[in-house]
Design an enzyme around this catalytic site. Structure first.
Site, PDB file in Angstrom:
ATOM      1  N   TYR A 177     -11.630  -0.537   0.379  1.00  0.00           N
ATOM      2  CA  TYR A 177     -11.545   0.082   1.704  1.00  0.00           C
ATOM      3  C   TYR A 177     -10.149   0.588   2.030  1.00  0.00           C
ATOM      4  O   TYR A 177      -9.953   1.241   3.030  1.00  0.00           O
ATOM      5  CB  TYR A 177     -12.028  -0.901   2.780  1.00  0.00           C
ATOM      6  CG  TYR A 177     -10.986  -1.859   3.274  1.00  0.00           C
ATOM      7  CD1 TYR A 177     -10.642  -2.983   2.534  1.00  0.00           C
ATOM      8  CD2 TYR A 177     -10.324  -1.635   4.474  1.00  0.00           C
ATOM      9  CE1 TYR A 177      -9.664  -3.851   2.983  1.00  0.00           C
ATOM     10  CE2 TYR A 177      -9.338  -2.513   4.926  1.00  0.00           C
ATOM     11  CZ  TYR A 177      -9.022  -3.618   4.168  1.00  0.00           C
ATOM     12  OH  TYR A 177      -8.043  -4.473   4.600  1.00  0.00           O
ATOM     13  N   ARG A 178      -9.163   0.288   1.185  1.00  0.00           N
ATOM     14  CA  ARG A 178      -7.826   0.833   1.418  1.00  0.00           C
ATOM     15  C   ARG A 178      -7.100   0.887   0.095  1.00  0.00           C
ATOM     16  O   ARG A 178      -7.538   0.296  -0.882  1.00  0.00           O
ATOM     17  CB  ARG A 178      -7.048   0.005   2.443  1.00  0.00           C
ATOM     18  CG  ARG A 178      -6.632  -1.358   1.968  1.00  0.00           C
ATOM     19  CD  ARG A 178      -6.260  -2.303   3.092  1.00  0.00           C
ATOM     20  NE  ARG A 178      -5.239  -1.787   3.978  1.00  0.00           N
ATOM     21  CZ  ARG A 178      -4.633  -2.537   4.919  1.00  0.00           C
ATOM     22  NH1 ARG A 178      -4.964  -3.800   5.068  1.00  0.00           N
ATOM     23  NH2 ARG A 178      -3.713  -2.039   5.698  1.00  0.00           N
ATOM     24  N   TYR A 197       0.830  -1.214   0.000  1.00  0.00           N
ATOM     25  CA  TYR A 197       0.000   0.000   0.000  1.00  0.00           C
ATOM     26  C   TYR A 197       0.863   1.264   0.000  1.00  0.00           C
ATOM     27  O   TYR A 197       0.365   2.357   0.192  1.00  0.00           O
ATOM     28  CB  TYR A 197      -0.977  -0.008   1.181  1.00  0.00           C
ATOM     29  CG  TYR A 197      -1.967  -1.157   1.105  1.00  0.00           C
ATOM     30  CD1 TYR A 197      -3.079  -1.079   0.272  1.00  0.00           C
ATOM     31  CD2 TYR A 197      -1.771  -2.323   1.831  1.00  0.00           C
ATOM     32  CE1 TYR A 197      -3.975  -2.132   0.168  1.00  0.00           C
ATOM     33  CE2 TYR A 197      -2.658  -3.387   1.740  1.00  0.00           C
ATOM     34  CZ  TYR A 197      -3.760  -3.284   0.907  1.00  0.00           C
ATOM     35  OH  TYR A 197      -4.635  -4.332   0.810  1.00  0.00           O
TER      36      TYR A 197
END
Lengths: 540, 540
Positions: free
Chosen positions: B472-473, B91
């Site tokens: 969601y991310r 991420y």
């Protein structure tokens, strides 16, 4: 035409606002008659009832009407006070903090928009009451349970937003919120979490979203008007056992809490337990004149008599255990054995099927079965002439720890006695904290007594904060006082709220003063009405 | 002196900032060497690695230093990028969204401030890693469990703030946050919930507070810097049983989810279940060159061979059942019977005592036991030369519904094949939703492949949003793209976030661009760096 005006609003501007509101919702839904306004004062007021009288009541039906109303109110700077159904007795009901606010009442928005039996949720408008939801689930044969608070006439949405509690495993109502629709002060319309997608599949399933989660900002809040709320509902259990344990002595509270903690933490007891002392039973089933002269407080030496008469202990705790029968029975045995270690504790229980109906249930077990009712209203007939009793709540949080529970209980009991009131304490048991509710019952026709009740709450709020016990909700009269206690770093939380308020509601039209949050705009300051609460700077 | 400058900051102003930071934290904790800056790029970058290179790294120790840093940064308008430990591989790790931001790294703030065994919580600083917490609990013999994500080197705080998931009953990490301390952009210091009292007794016990709850506003957020976090921990269970179920066919996913739903909803299975397909096993235990030419995707006809070689099913689900042994054994039987109804499903399980140590446990059951590890890193050796693999995540949410799971899984599988990647899907099972994680593994030395991975994520984000599946991310490269998908009411959520950002961080110094939230101030706009993400207006 009403004689009451919102603070800082000229008669002409107010007339324009009323005409505008009527054009949005229809004449019949803009009400300014004396009867309607009087009915929207605080029913359980202490002191001048007019201190919280609104100037009008506006009743929209639908989110578009709400958006148009707040836009007009922002434009004309007319303050609104939002209520769902306004039945929160003991905390002000539908009465605005500031006299003259227009009550924005959402009770016509009472649609159950979606029920998903498979995934256990409901999407409701704010006017949907616990009675409505229960009736709907029963009528449609949907195998889901609602969790209900003491009074079933309230709004599912309003109760959750105010952090209300119930007695099933889903009793933490605000904790079961999943997804909101909110109208902001400028009329913008927000959907939170997965609802921010255009056509989401998980709005009521996943609490998170992408980026920050704003839902919490609309709890006990004047930052927006919640127009839709997602709530998780419990799948109907195969069965449940409601257990009652009676304790002989006041000091048994400590042992009760110590026995309960591991059972709540590991889920052996999954229902939110509720403890109450013998005076709660006395209040529901007798009149205080039978027991003592007003102002004297309940005589300690007559507690054994009350316990015998109502067949209760000094403390009594009730809780449900829910699930498959073979598991429920084992968990029941574990709980029974644990409480058996407390000398004098008497344990009893009843097993019900999950689809039990109201008429097949012991009425005192309704909250554990998620069946809405109004039994808690009986307290009104304790202190005064029939129907003339009133109550005001003091609701501090304590750790789920025996010595803390005992300490907090004694603190309240002793102060109550000092002010001539009996101590009818009750506690909700969450897995880690206790929600202590002390409802001071008073005769609303007795000015002196009402004043004493007011003074008692004030001193308890300060005592509690001094001991590290924060209140989690408040009657409109005490909103500022309680906010003042939250003074870490010289009131950082108040400064934070003031900044958000200015950003989201620059005209300060949404529920000024709610929970001590005031807009920067002058006319709605706490001093604009005869509030007995201490003055408080808008910002520090 | 570094050659990289924060956008819009002159060399003189930057030098002044660095001198000021050094005066606060000490020279050795302001780092600008090439090595350090390179290590704070995205380790798994796609395209120009310099796109996310910081200008400096500042490592404060303590909340007062953080307050002084943000005050100075606000004054000099130097943008910061906050990370706890910066280990969120896939991420972006510690890489700032905007090249030249100063990384504010909180890893030195690694104190476990309080552990309460009786009430099941911990209060930690953001530098505390899952390994640290586990070691502390073991060393002190505290009967509490942490829930851990795939990689144990991450920050307990950072993971919870990013909505990470684990595999115990406390696996919803953000859902177990109770109480925060937050530094705002002007240096003000907030404590939330009961922490807003001066000397609270229930800061880590009661999630609510008085008035609005701001905690959610600091999840995946650039509205403040979280400096303390309360987390609930699970009391150590008497025992737990880890169950593994193997399914023969791809289409069994639907049945698996349908069997799981009622068991998750009623708590029969209280651990967060985790499903993965055979390719996950292949990735952990072999190299893709053994199976297919790069760009070809995994050949379907060799799946039976992979299943045999690694002794797994096409789909495999693993979950724990926790509690007292007599209850665990009944719940285990219920689960076993339920999955037995799926043709070909093979069920196995192991019973462990609650105080099991790492060496007495099957290593593949560590997540279910809350034992931090780095096993998931093995994926790095699947696609490239040893240590040169990388991955990027696509993480959409789906309803806990069999047909939706199947639909979403196929959507990802088919697109992956189109772009030449294998589909190694996995799903977390919460009681109402599925968190689908698809980790695209690629060779970071293969430019063409990295580009295809990038394009695949982009198309999946759009496909998903079109089907109502929100992510969601996000990796830093996709933060804007994903934010754009949340377009209900023409992007109301983005407008809301922009207003809050302006109110709380008017200089826009905190993590500009995080989750697509940009300040109104010009220099930090998305176009200020070579981002491949689409341009996006600051406000609509």
């Amino acid at each position: 035409m009403s004689q009451i005006l919102p603070p800082g609003v000229t008669p002409e501007r107010f007339a324009a606002a009323l005409a505008g509101f009527a054009a949005i919702v229809g004449d019949e839904h803009v009400q300014t008659s004396e009867e309607v306004l009087a009915a929207h004062q605080d029913e359980f007021h202490i002191g001048d009832p007019g201190r919280h009288t609104p100037s009008a009541v506006v009743r929209p039906d639908g989110v578009d009407e709400v958006r148009a109303i707040v836009r007009l109110a922002s434009e004309l700077r007319v303050p609104l006070w939002t209520v769902s159904t306004g039945r929160n007795l003991g905390y002000g009901a539908s009465a605005p903090r500031v006299r003259g606010c227009v009550v924005l009442e959402l009770s016509r928005m009472n649609r159950i928009l979606e029920v998903n039996e498979k995934l256990g949720y409901v999407l409701v408008e704010p006017g949907v009451r616990f009675f409505d939801l229960y009736d709907h689930l029963q009528r449609e044969g949907i195998a889901l349970w609602a969790s209900v608070p003491g009074l079933g006439w309230g709004s599912v949405t309003g109760n959750a937003l105010e952090r209300g509690l119930g007695s099933t495993p889903y009793g933490d109502h605000s904790g079961n919120i999943c997804g909101m629709e909110v109208v902001l002060a400028d009329g913008d319309l927000l959907r939170t979490g997965m609802g921010a997608l255009r056509d989401p599949k998980s709005w009521q399933l996943y609490k998170g979203g992408y980026g920050p989660s704003p839902e919490g900002m609309f709890l006990q809040s004047n930052f927006g008007v919640v127009t839709k709320l997602g709530m998780w509902l419990m799948p109907r259990p195969e069965c449940f056992r409601v257990c009652d344990v009676k304790f002989e002595h006041e000091d048994d509270l400590e042992r009760m809490v110590e026995v309960m903690r591991p059972l709540r933490l590991d889920g052996t007891i999954d229902g939110q337990a509720l403890a109450a002392n013998a005076l709660r039973a006395a209040q529901n089933l007798s009149h205080r004149d039978e027991w003592f002269e007003r102002g004297a407080g309940f005589p300690e030496e007559r507690m054994p008599e009350a316990m015998r008469r109502f067949d209760v202990g000094w403390w009594n705790v009730r809780f449900g255990i829910y699930g498959r029968e073979e598991l429920v029975e084992i968990r029941h045995r574990i709980a029974q054995e644990a409480f058996g270690a407390v000398p004098g504790a008497r344990f009893s229980s009843v097993l019900y099927p999950g689809d039990v109906t109201d008429d097949a249930l012991n009425p005192v077990h309704r909250l554990q079965a998620g069946i809405p009712n109004l039994d808690a209203l009986k307290i009104i007939d304790w202190p005064g002439a029939p129907g003339r009793g009133a109550h005001i709540g003091f609701s501090p949080i304590a750790p789920l720890d025996g010595s803390e529970a005992q300490r907090q209980s004694r603190m309240v009991r002793d102060r109550a006695a000092e002010y001539g009131f009996e101590y009818n304490g009750s506690f909700f048991f969450a897995p880690r904290y206790l929600s202590h509710v002390y409802m001071i019952a008073f005769d609303r026709d007795d000015w002196d007594e009402a004043q004493r009740a007011q003074e008692l709450v004030e001193v308890l709020v300060r005592d509690g904060a001094g001991e590290g016990y924060g209140e989690y909700r408040a009657h409109v009269d005490f909103m500022d006082l309680i906010a003042e206690q939250y003074d870490f770093n010289d009131g950082a939380m108040g400064r934070f709220n003031a900044r958000i308020k200015r950003a989201l509601d620059p005209q300060g039209i949404l529920s000024p003063g709610k929970q001590g949050i005031w807009p920067a705009v002058a006319p709605w300051s706490p001093s604009a009405n005869g509030s007995p609460a201490p003055e408080r700077a808008l910002e520090r």
